[in-house]
Design an enzyme around this catalytic site. Structure first.
Site, PDB file in Angstrom:
ATOM      1  N   GLY A  18      27.651   9.352  35.432  1.00 15.55           N
ATOM      2  CA  GLY A  18      27.260  10.627  34.730  1.00 15.55           C
ATOM      3  C   GLY A  18      27.975  11.953  35.140  1.00 15.55           C
ATOM      4  N   VAL A  25      29.148  11.609  38.988  1.00 12.42           N
ATOM      5  CA  VAL A  25      28.465  10.851  39.930  1.00 12.42           C
ATOM      6  C   VAL A  25      28.984   9.205  39.224  1.00 12.42           C
ATOM      7  CG1 VAL A  25      26.475   9.813  40.652  1.00 12.42           C
ATOM      8  CG2 VAL A  25      26.463  12.229  40.102  1.00 12.42           C
ATOM      9  N   LYS A  40      28.939  11.469  44.578  1.00 13.48           N
ATOM     10  CA  LYS A  40      29.096  12.777  43.479  1.00 13.48           C
ATOM     11  C   LYS A  40      30.267  13.506  43.940  1.00 13.48           C
ATOM     12  CE  LYS A  40      26.247  16.618  41.984  1.00 13.48           C
ATOM     13  NZ  LYS A  40      24.995  17.244  42.270  1.00 13.48           N
ATOM     14  N   ASP A 130      16.590  23.165  39.162  1.00 14.41           N
ATOM     15  CA  ASP A 130      17.059  22.457  37.862  1.00 14.41           C
ATOM     16  C   ASP A 130      15.903  21.292  37.784  1.00 14.41           C
ATOM     17  OD1 ASP A 130      18.499  22.008  35.714  1.00 14.41           O
ATOM     18  OD2 ASP A 130      20.055  21.013  36.592  1.00 14.41           O
TER      19      ASP A 130
END
Length: 155
Positions: A18, A25, A40, A130
């Protein structure tokens, strides 16, 4: 962006998992110990080194079953990256999109696991900032892992 088969230090890129505002990542294989982990790679590689270390330092302060664990932070081939445990599953966002809804018992289980992880993070002085279904991973056995602490801060 890395492609399958490419190497980043001792890690062989297997696939992209993603990408978000902070970085991409990848699922990789640590070629030294033959283990799959997630890497990442921040989009901005030219930032202050302390700024790049913010997320791994936050993750290093956390050790909870419902939070993705960090393995290390490294720099190889002129790229800084964070090595984390690989969670074999999908995001809660994808689960909801695929299934439309989840039954009440499963929803309660997910909610309790998320709350346990967030409660622990707060007890360690970390605010996620988040938390959303896209940043919650669900393994094949419905175990929850909170991920993406890129915008998190110490309280």
């Amino acid at each position: 962006m890395f492609l399958p088969g490419q190497q980043l230090g001792k890690y062989q890129i297997l696939k992209t998992l993603g990408s978000g505002g902070f970085g991409t990542v990848y699922l990789v294989r640590d070629m030294w110990i033959d283990k799959r982990v997630a890497v990442k790679v921040p989009h901005k590689q030219n930032g202050e080194f302390d700024e790049l270390l913010q997320e791994p330092r936050l993750l290093a302060a956390l050790d909870h079953d419902n939070i993705v664990s960090i393995v290390t932070a490294e720099k190889a081939d002129n790229y800084f990256f964070i090595v984390m445990e690989f969670v074999d599953g999908e995001s809660l966002e994808a689960v909801i999109a695929d299934e439309g809804s989840v039954d009440i018992d499963r929803a309660i289980s997910f909610s309790c696991q998320i709350c346990k992880g967030v409660e622990y993070a707060h007890s360690q002085g970390v605010l996620h900032r988040d938390l959303r279904p896209g940043n919650v991973l669900v393994s094949g056995d419905d175990h929850i892992k909170i991920t993406d602490f890129g915008t998190s801060r110490f309280i």
